[in-house]
Scaffold this motif. Structure first.
Motif, PDB file in Angstrom:
ATOM      1  N   LEU A 135      46.515 -67.502  44.915  1.00 25.55           N
ATOM      2  CA  LEU A 135      47.050 -68.257  46.051  1.00 25.55           C
ATOM      3  C   LEU A 135      45.932 -68.916  46.846  1.00 25.55           C
ATOM      4  N   VAL A 136      44.842 -68.187  47.030  1.00 32.11           N
ATOM      5  CA  VAL A 136      43.712 -68.751  47.773  1.00 32.11           C
ATOM      6  C   VAL A 136      43.105 -69.926  47.017  1.00 32.11           C
ATOM      7  N   ALA A 137      42.955 -69.782  45.701  1.00 38.07           N
ATOM      8  CA  ALA A 137      42.390 -70.869  44.894  1.00 38.07           C
ATOM      9  C   ALA A 137      43.263 -72.113  44.973  1.00 38.07           C
ATOM     10  N   SER A 138      44.583 -71.921  44.937  1.00 39.04           N
ATOM     11  CA  SER A 138      45.508 -73.056  45.033  1.00 39.04           C
ATOM     12  C   SER A 138      45.407 -73.717  46.397  1.00 39.04           C
ATOM     13  N   MET A 139      45.299 -72.917  47.447  1.00 45.38           N
ATOM     14  CA  MET A 139      45.180 -73.472  48.801  1.00 45.38           C
ATOM     15  C   MET A 139      43.906 -74.292  48.935  1.00 45.38           C
ATOM     16  N   ILE A 140      42.807 -73.768  48.407  1.00 38.52           N
ATOM     17  CA  ILE A 140      41.523 -74.467  48.492  1.00 38.52           C
ATOM     18  C   ILE A 140      41.589 -75.786  47.722  1.00 38.52           C
ATOM     19  N   GLN A 141      42.266 -75.777  46.597  1.00 35.54           N
ATOM     20  CA  GLN A 141      42.346 -76.955  45.752  1.00 35.54           C
ATOM     21  C   GLN A 141      43.291 -78.017  46.308  1.00 35.54           C
ATOM     22  N   LYS A 142      44.437 -77.589  46.843  1.00 36.79           N
ATOM     23  CA  LYS A 142      45.487 -78.543  47.206  1.00 36.79           C
ATOM     24  C   LYS A 142      45.554 -78.872  48.698  1.00 36.79           C
ATOM     25  N   VAL A 143      45.229 -77.914  49.531  1.00 33.46           N
ATOM     26  CA  VAL A 143      45.417 -78.100  50.971  1.00 33.46           C
ATOM     27  C   VAL A 143      44.151 -78.548  51.670  1.00 33.46           C
ATOM     28  N   ILE A 144      43.074 -77.813  51.492  1.00 32.29           N
ATOM     29  CA  ILE A 144      41.849 -78.091  52.227  1.00 32.29           C
ATOM     30  C   ILE A 144      41.330 -79.505  51.994  1.00 32.29           C
ATOM     31  N   PRO A 145      41.231 -80.018  50.733  1.00 29.77           N
ATOM     32  CA  PRO A 145      40.678 -81.369  50.531  1.00 29.77           C
ATOM     33  C   PRO A 145      41.510 -82.478  51.144  1.00 29.77           C
ATOM     34  N   GLU A 146      42.801 -82.242  51.375  1.00 27.73           N
ATOM     35  CA  GLU A 146      43.687 -83.288  51.899  1.00 27.73           C
ATOM     36  C   GLU A 146      43.541 -83.471  53.405  1.00 27.73           C
ATOM     37  N   GLN A 147      42.883 -82.552  54.054  1.00 26.34           N
ATOM     38  CA  GLN A 147      42.798 -82.614  55.501  1.00 26.34           C
ATOM     39  C   GLN A 147      41.753 -83.624  55.964  1.00 26.34           C
ATOM     40  N   ASP A 148      42.101 -84.377  57.012  1.00 25.02           N
ATOM     41  CA  ASP A 148      41.142 -85.244  57.681  1.00 25.02           C
ATOM     42  C   ASP A 148      40.044 -84.363  58.272  1.00 25.02           C
ATOM     43  N   ILE A 149      38.791 -84.746  58.087  1.00 27.59           N
ATOM     44  CA  ILE A 149      37.685 -83.907  58.557  1.00 27.59           C
ATOM     45  C   ILE A 149      37.692 -83.747  60.069  1.00 27.59           C
ATOM     46  N   PHE A 150      38.394 -84.654  60.762  1.00 28.65           N
ATOM     47  CA  PHE A 150      38.440 -84.564  62.221  1.00 28.65           C
ATOM     48  C   PHE A 150      39.655 -83.784  62.717  1.00 28.65           C
ATOM     49  N   LEU A 151      40.488 -83.327  61.789  1.00 26.87           N
ATOM     50  CA  LEU A 151      41.653 -82.528  62.145  1.00 26.87           C
ATOM     51  C   LEU A 151      41.457 -81.089  61.703  1.00 26.87           C
ATOM     52  N   SER A 152      42.003 -80.174  62.473  1.00 27.05           N
ATOM     53  CA  SER A 152      41.881 -78.761  62.126  1.00 27.05           C
ATOM     54  C   SER A 152      42.796 -78.414  60.958  1.00 27.05           C
ATOM     55  N   THR A 153      42.292 -77.559  60.096  1.00 24.62           N
ATOM     56  CA  THR A 153      43.133 -76.957  59.070  1.00 24.62           C
ATOM     57  C   THR A 153      43.717 -75.680  59.671  1.00 24.62           C
ATOM     58  N   ARG A 154      45.025 -75.558  59.656  1.00 24.94           N
ATOM     59  CA  ARG A 154      45.688 -74.416  60.278  1.00 24.94           C
ATOM     60  C   ARG A 154      46.247 -73.496  59.208  1.00 24.94           C
ATOM     61  N   ILE A 155      45.861 -72.256  59.282  1.00 22.19           N
ATOM     62  CA  ILE A 155      46.247 -71.272  58.270  1.00 22.19           C
ATOM     63  C   ILE A 155      46.923 -70.094  58.950  1.00 22.19           C
ATOM     64  N   ILE A 156      48.064 -69.695  58.419  1.00 28.24           N
ATOM     65  CA  ILE A 156      48.787 -68.542  58.942  1.00 28.24           C
ATOM     66  C   ILE A 156      48.481 -67.332  58.064  1.00 28.24           C
TER      67      ILE A 156
END
Length: 204
Positions: free
Chosen positions: A19-40
């Motif tokens: 699950l962590v690998a999928s999140m890193i691959q799919k979620v983190i790269p899509e985020q604007d560098i000036f926006l926070s990535t929010r993780i629950i």
């Protein structure tokens, strides 16, 4: 607030690493560098582990904000129901429980639990704070995953099977009493959110 196009994508695995690998691959790269990535996350202890995993995979882990389920749910409540809600935060609950643990009625009613943070006849404030924090985490879990229990406790009802948790029942109702209308009872907040969602014409 426009939530008309809000959607959820669920990925399920019994392997946390997957699950962590999928999140890193799919979620983190899509985020604007000036926006926070929010993780629950379910527990705060997981946050540092995730930071290390993200940093190992990408070389850096920055601008990441962690929330617990109750934080996310309360955010929805503010968005959909009451924009100006003054409910207490999760950290306030720790202090409310600490206060309730310090009161004489708790000592008299539950001497076994009180003895946990007493050493050589003196109260160990550090152990009392640690206990308060753990109980606050437990109450968070109850509100998210054990709604019926909290509803019974809110109605001053303790089932026969719950007698061994009477000290928790007491603390729950005591901190509700102390906080009054500012207490963030997630079972009531859930119901308010669901009621609003069933009335889409009311969503602005």
């Amino acid at each position: 607030y426009n939530i008309r196009y809000f959607s959820l994508l669920f990925e399920v695995s019994i392997q946390l690493e997957a699950l962590v690998a999928s999140m890193i691959q799919k979620v983190i790269p899509e985020q604007d560098i000036f926006l926070s990535t929010r993780i629950i996350t379910q527990v705060k202890g997981m946050n540092q582990w995730l930071i290390q995993k993200i940093a190992a995979a990408q070389g850096i882990a920055a601008n990441i904000k962690f929330y617990q389920p109750s934080d996310f749910i309360f955010g929805l409540y503010q968005l959909l129901v009451d924009h100006n809600s003054q409910k207490l935060s999760r950290n306030n609950i720790d202090w409310l429980i600490y206060q309730a643990l310090s009161e004489k009625p708790f000592k008299d009613l539950f001497p076994v639990q009180h003895h946990y943070f007493v050493e050589n006849g003196k109260v160990n404030d550090v152990k009392k704070w640690e206990l308060a924090s753990k109980i606050a985490d437990l109450f968070d879990q109850y509100q998210v995953y054990r709604h019926p229990v909290i509803r019974r406790w809110n109605n001053q009802h303790l089932s026969e099977n719950e007698k061994k948790f009477e000290w928790q029942y007491y603390l729950w109702n005591r901190i509700r009493q102390i906080a009054g209308e500012h207490f963030p009872d997630m079972t009531e907040i859930h119901e308010a959110i669901l009621l609003q969602i069933r009335k889409p014409d009311k969503i602005q």
